[in-house]
Design a protein around this motif. Structure first.
Motif, short mmCIF file in Angstrom:
data_model
loop_
_atom_site.label_atom_id
_atom_site.label_comp_id
_atom_site.label_asym_id
_atom_site.label_seq_id
_atom_site.Cartn_x
_atom_site.Cartn_y
_atom_site.Cartn_z
N ALA A 1 67.28 -30.72 44.92
CA ALA A 1 66.14 -29.81 44.80
C ALA A 1 65.01 -30.48 44.03
CB ALA A 1 66.56 -28.52 44.11
N GLN A 2 65.35 -31.22 42.98
CA GLN A 2 64.34 -31.92 42.19
C GLN A 2 63.65 -33.01 43.01
OE1 GLN A 2 67.10 -32.71 38.74
NE2 GLN A 2 65.30 -32.16 37.54
N GLN A 3 64.44 -33.75 43.78
CA GLN A 3 63.88 -34.83 44.58
C GLN A 3 62.94 -34.28 45.65
OE1 GLN A 3 67.07 -37.28 46.09
NE2 GLN A 3 67.94 -37.64 44.05
N ARG A 4 63.36 -33.20 46.28
CA ARG A 4 62.52 -32.61 47.32
C ARG A 4 61.23 -32.05 46.71
NH1 ARG A 4 63.70 -27.11 50.62
NH2 ARG A 4 61.83 -27.15 51.93
N ASN A 5 61.35 -31.42 45.56
CA ASN A 5 60.17 -30.88 44.90
C ASN A 5 59.20 -32.00 44.52
OD1 ASN A 5 58.73 -30.06 42.15
ND2 ASN A 5 59.15 -28.18 43.28
N ALA A 6 59.75 -33.11 44.03
CA ALA A 6 58.91 -34.24 43.63
C ALA A 6 58.13 -34.80 44.82
CB ALA A 6 59.77 -35.33 43.00
N LYS A 7 58.76 -34.87 45.99
CA LYS A 7 58.07 -35.37 47.18
C LYS A 7 56.96 -34.41 47.62
CE LYS A 7 61.95 -38.04 49.05
NZ LYS A 7 62.90 -38.21 50.17
N LEU A 8 57.26 -33.11 47.56
CA LEU A 8 56.24 -32.13 47.93
C LEU A 8 55.05 -32.18 46.97
CD1 LEU A 8 58.49 -29.05 48.83
CD2 LEU A 8 57.17 -30.46 50.43
N MET A 9 55.35 -32.29 45.67
CA MET A 9 54.28 -32.34 44.69
C MET A 9 53.44 -33.61 44.85
SD MET A 9 52.52 -31.05 42.30
CE MET A 9 53.47 -29.59 41.83
N GLU A 10 54.09 -34.69 45.21
CA GLU A 10 53.35 -35.94 45.45
C GLU A 10 52.35 -35.76 46.59
OE1 GLU A 10 54.28 -40.63 46.62
OE2 GLU A 10 55.92 -39.27 46.09
N SER A 11 52.78 -35.06 47.64
CA SER A 11 51.89 -34.80 48.77
C SER A 11 50.75 -33.88 48.38
CB SER A 11 52.68 -34.18 49.93
OG SER A 11 53.69 -35.06 50.39
N VAL A 12 51.06 -32.86 47.58
CA VAL A 12 50.04 -31.92 47.13
C VAL A 12 49.00 -32.62 46.27
CG1 VAL A 12 49.65 -29.96 45.57
CG2 VAL A 12 51.45 -29.83 47.31
N LEU A 13 49.44 -33.44 45.33
CA LEU A 13 48.51 -34.16 44.46
C LEU A 13 47.65 -35.14 45.25
CD1 LEU A 13 50.77 -34.82 41.34
CD2 LEU A 13 48.85 -33.21 41.52
N ALA A 14 48.22 -35.72 46.29
CA ALA A 14 47.45 -36.65 47.13
C ALA A 14 46.30 -35.91 47.81
CB ALA A 14 48.36 -37.31 48.15
N VAL A 15 46.56 -34.69 48.28
CA VAL A 15 45.51 -33.89 48.90
C VAL A 15 44.43 -33.55 47.88
CG1 VAL A 15 44.97 -31.65 49.93
CG2 VAL A 15 46.99 -32.90 50.68
N ILE A 16 44.85 -33.14 46.69
CA ILE A 16 43.90 -32.75 45.65
C ILE A 16 42.99 -33.92 45.28
CG2 ILE A 16 43.70 -32.03 43.24
CD1 ILE A 16 46.30 -30.42 43.67
N ARG A 17 43.60 -35.08 45.05
CA ARG A 17 42.80 -36.26 44.69
C ARG A 17 41.92 -36.69 45.85
NH1 ARG A 17 48.03 -37.83 42.10
NH2 ARG A 17 47.74 -37.53 39.85
N GLY A 18 42.42 -36.50 47.07
CA GLY A 18 41.64 -36.87 48.25
C GLY A 18 40.39 -36.03 48.43
N LYS A 19 40.35 -34.88 47.77
CA LYS A 19 39.17 -34.02 47.83
C LYS A 19 38.14 -34.37 46.76
CE LYS A 19 40.30 -31.49 51.32
NZ LYS A 19 39.48 -31.48 52.56
N GLY A 20 38.41 -35.44 46.03
CA GLY A 20 37.46 -35.88 45.02
C GLY A 20 37.60 -35.16 43.70
N ILE A 21 38.71 -34.48 43.47
CA ILE A 21 38.92 -33.79 42.20
C ILE A 21 39.23 -34.82 41.11
CG2 ILE A 21 40.21 -32.00 40.99
CD1 ILE A 21 38.63 -30.98 43.40
#
Length: 268
Positions: A86-106
């Motif tokens: 569960a931790q590993q899966r959550n970490a992968k999802l969060m990595e994808s979410v943060l990539a989107v956020i940073r990709g928006k110039g935040i």
């Protein structure tokens, strides 16, 4: 940014300031001297005004502006029978979410991650309480300064794995300019009220107020022209239909209000 200043303006000082700003503000030296005499005649030896010959009013001014900051929170959840998975899966999802956020110039300073949380998932059927898995969830709060990317940010973050959304909460970074405009409108409002009262009473007022007091500073309120939508459910539905669909957010109006108290002298 609010302004908590006490304004105390005598008629003489205000008139002098208006002369410096505009030649039309005080028409002649004779009028200035007349105003001085009016004010002086209402003062006793202690320097206080005869409040029995005054009109006291309050004035309010409001300026409408659009927000330039939106704060939105996202939660990423993952559930597995094994806590490590569960931790590993959550970490992968969060990595994808943060990539989107940073990709928006935040900017990094506008990205705030919370604590990692782990909960047991229990089965309460058959009158038992059995651990059947683990849920891991992680939150990230984002301050968005470009309103043009807000809708696509929400949709793409949901598509990347975020399951919960809080906000957006809108605000303005600096309301000082709007407040100064509202303050000027409040003074005009007070003057109009004083004139209406004087006209109704059949008396004349001195052209300039004896005093003007700022009342409390800026008061900002977020107002929606229409009910805000449930962003979580709408974003989830749109992401399921089309991962590139953009969530339509309801942009509110921020009303910046100023209030003043003013006293005008009744001319005898």
């Amino acid at each position: 940014m609010t302004m908590n200043k006490k304004i105390r303006i005598t008629a003489i000082a205000l008139c002098a300031a208006m002369v410096a700003l505009s030649a039309a503000a005080c028409k002649s030296q004779d009028q200035i001297e007349e105003q001085k005499n009016i004010v002086a005649s209402t003062q006793n030896t202690d320097g206080y005004y005869d409040t029995r010959s005054t009109v006291k009013v309050s004035g309010t001014g409001t300026v409408n502006i659009k927000p330039d900051i939106a704060k939105v929170g996202f939660t990423v959840r993952a559930q597995e029978t094994d806590v490590s998975e569960a931790q590993q899966r959550n970490a992968k999802l969060m990595e994808s979410v943060l990539a989107v956020i940073r990709g928006k110039g935040i900017a990094e300073e506008d990205i705030e991650t919370g604590y990692l949380n782990i909960n047991e998932v229990r089965d309460y059927s058959k009158n038992t309480s059995k651990v059947v898995g683990y849920e891991v969830y992680y939150t990230v709060n984002v301050t968005v300064r470009d309103m043009d990317v807000l809708g696509s940010l929400i949709s793409e973050v949901v598509a990347a794995g975020a399951s919960d959304i809080s906000g957006p909460e809108y605000s303005i970074e600096d309301d000082s300019e709007a407040y100064l405009q509202a303050l000027g409108m409040a003074v005009e409002s007070a003057g109009a009220k004083a004139k209406a009262i004087a006209d109704g009473a059949g008396v004349n007022l001195a052209n300039l107020p004896i005093s003007i007091d700022e009342n409390g500073g800026a008061d900002s309120a977020v107002v929606y022209d229409e009910p805000n939508e449930n962003l979580r459910s709408k974003a989830a539905v749109m992401a399921a239909e089309d991962s590139l669909a953009e969530t339509q957010t309801v942009m509110p109006t921020i009303k910046v209000t100023a209030t003043v108290d003013a006293t005008y002298q009744i001319m005898r």
